[in-house]
Structures are given as C-alpha cells and as structure tokens.
Design a protein around this motif. Structure first.
Motif, PDB file in Angstrom:
ATOM      1  N   LEU A  74       0.831  -1.209   0.000  1.00 42.54           N
ATOM      2  CA  LEU A  74       0.000   0.000   0.000  1.00 42.54           C
ATOM      3  C   LEU A  74       0.865   1.259   0.000  1.00 42.54           C
ATOM      4  N   ILE A  75       2.004   1.208   0.674  1.00 43.18           N
ATOM      5  CA  ILE A  75       2.932   2.347   0.650  1.00 43.18           C
ATOM      6  C   ILE A  75       3.428   2.584  -0.770  1.00 43.18           C
ATOM      7  N   ARG A  76       3.774   1.500  -1.456  1.00 39.65           N
ATOM      8  CA  ARG A  76       4.236   1.620  -2.846  1.00 39.65           C
ATOM      9  C   ARG A  76       3.139   2.182  -3.743  1.00 39.65           C
ATOM     10  N   ILE A  77       1.904   1.744  -3.512  1.00 39.71           N
ATOM     11  CA  ILE A  77       0.778   2.216  -4.324  1.00 39.71           C
ATOM     12  C   ILE A  77       0.544   3.707  -4.100  1.00 39.71           C
ATOM     13  N   ARG A  78       0.630   4.150  -2.850  1.00 41.78           N
ATOM     14  CA  ARG A  78       0.447   5.575  -2.574  1.00 41.78           C
ATOM     15  C   ARG A  78       1.502   6.422  -3.280  1.00 41.78           C
TER      16      ARG A  78
END
Length: 264
Positions: free
Chosen positions: A185-189
């Motif tokens: 999710l961090i990468r997606i953000r």
C-alpha cells in the motif's frame, strides 16, 4: 419560442454565466465597477444580472464592503449534482477507450465494507474466463482494485478493513499478511498504481488505479486485467500508465485535485 427569442435567451444566459464566472473564479472579491469592466457589459445589464443571481442565492453582496462573493446557493446546487452522479456514467467513456485500445477486460469496482464489489465490466475481446462479474465481491488484500482503494483510506478505516481480511493464500504470490499488504500500500500511494501479480487468480494479472471525488477521497478503482502469458513487460508497463491516466481524468471530472508526487 421564436428564433429571435432563442438567440436572446442564449445571449442572456451567456452574459449571466460570464458574470458568475468572474465572481467565482477571481482570487479577490470584486466590486460592481470591476465586474462591469471585466465582463465588458453595460452597467444596466450587469446590475440586472447581479440582482437575479443574488436573488437566486448564487451570488451574495457584502453590504459593508460592497464586494461580490460566490453565494451559498452554489453549494446546494453542487451537493445535489454530486449526489446524483453515477460513477459508472462518468467512467464509461474511459473504460471503453481502454477496452478498445487493449482488447483486455476492464473492471470498475467500489468498496463494500471489507470487500470490493464490481459495479461495471467490459469483457475481453479474446477468450478469457475470470472470477469477476458485475455484482460479485472480491477480497481487498489480493485484488488490484481492492489495494488501489485501500491505499488511500484514512488509517482508522484502513485498519477496520484489514481486520476483516482472511489473508488466505490463493496463489504463490498472494500477500498473506498485514505487514506485506501495508508494504504494498505504501508503494501504491507513491506510484498511484496498484498491481495484482497473479495474487488472486493463477495466471491472471492486472494494473489498477484509484478514482477520487471532490474531497480527494477514494471512491472507486479501475483496472485492466489480462492473462500473464499474453502481456510482456513493455505492454504491462503501458497498461499501468494508461490506467493511471484514465483514473486521473475521471477523478478530475469528479472535482478531485491532482495528488502530489510520492504521496504517503
């Protein structure tokens, strides 16, 4: 209505919109004289239009400063407009463009508590059997659309959703823990792109991105889904770019402001 009246009505509407835009789009409130100058309309016409807009609540005049401001009636109109918008209608042309360009399956999904639910789908033009169907639910933690939506939720809401996930390992690449999901999710953000690398269905991968509303809240996600065997690295990268562009366009229509780069 005669042709003359039609033209007159159209002209009157155009003049009123000119005045309204000047009031709403200026950085500082304007006086009557400023509006006359900017609109290049006669004083009598400007006064008549402002009186009508004020009566309708679309413009308000500060009696003390004699400055014109956007009226609170605009908020009421905006609320009614947003409440009747259907994201399927707003996204329809972008979905069709992606479908025509890629020939692959295009999904539109929204959150439904701890799941995503597919609310629209354009089937691949090639033979492909998928888990998804309009009205069917899927897990958040291992679908591209699910992760795209989860990535931009407030922490409290995200924690509630994570607590409902089974983290069943569907394939060898399924993210089967909260820690792994949060890392993704961090990468997606940061990238604005969510990937399902055969995490939910063996041999099926997708590129997804997020659609935001005028409050910059995630309200839906769009994806391009295809079998891994017919999507090489370059084509998959193209899918990622196109899905991000499509979602940005739809978000803009919903009144969202562009996200800053590397947002986390």
């Amino acid at each position: 209505m005669t042709e003359t009246n039609t033209k007159s009505g159209g002209s009157s509407l155009s003049k009123a919109l000119t005045i309204l835009k000047e009031v709403c789009c200026t950085n500082t409130p304007l006086r009557f004289a400023d509006l006359v100058e900017r609109s290049e309309l006669p004083k009598a016409t400007t006064h008549r239009i402002l009186s009508t807009l004020t009566e309708e609540g679309l413009v308000r005049l500060d009696d003390h400063s004699q400055l014109y401001h956007p009226g609170y009636g605009l908020l009421e109109l905006a609320h009614k407009a947003w409440s009747t918008l259907d994201i399927r209608d707003i996204a329809a042309d972008q979905m069709r463009e992606l479908w025509k360009e890629t020939g692959e399956t295009i999904h539109l999904a929204v959150l439904d508590r701890g799941d995503v639910i597919y609310i629209d789908k354009l089937e691949s033009q090639k033979s492909l059997r998928l888990f998804s169907a309009v009205g069917k639910k899927g897990p958040v933690y291992c679908t591209g659309v699910g992760k795209a939506l989860a990535a931009f939720l407030p922490e409290a809401q995200l924690q509630e959703i994570i607590a409902t996930q089974s983290f069943i390992k569907h394939t060898e690449t399924t993210l089967n823990s909260e820690e792994k999901l949060r890392e993704d999710l961090i990468r997606i953000r940061k990238s604005g792109i969510s990937l399902d690398l055969q995490e939910h269905e063996e041999g099926i991968q997708c590129a997804a991105s997020t659609i935001f509303n005028y409050r910059n809240e995630p309200i839906a996600a769009l994806s391009i889904t295809a079998p891994a065997f017919r999507v090489d690295e370059d084509r998959f990268l193209h899918f990622q770019q196109r899905i991000k562009e499509a979602c940005a366009e739809i978000s803009s229509r919903m009144g969202a402001q562009p996200l800053t780069e590397n947002q986390d």
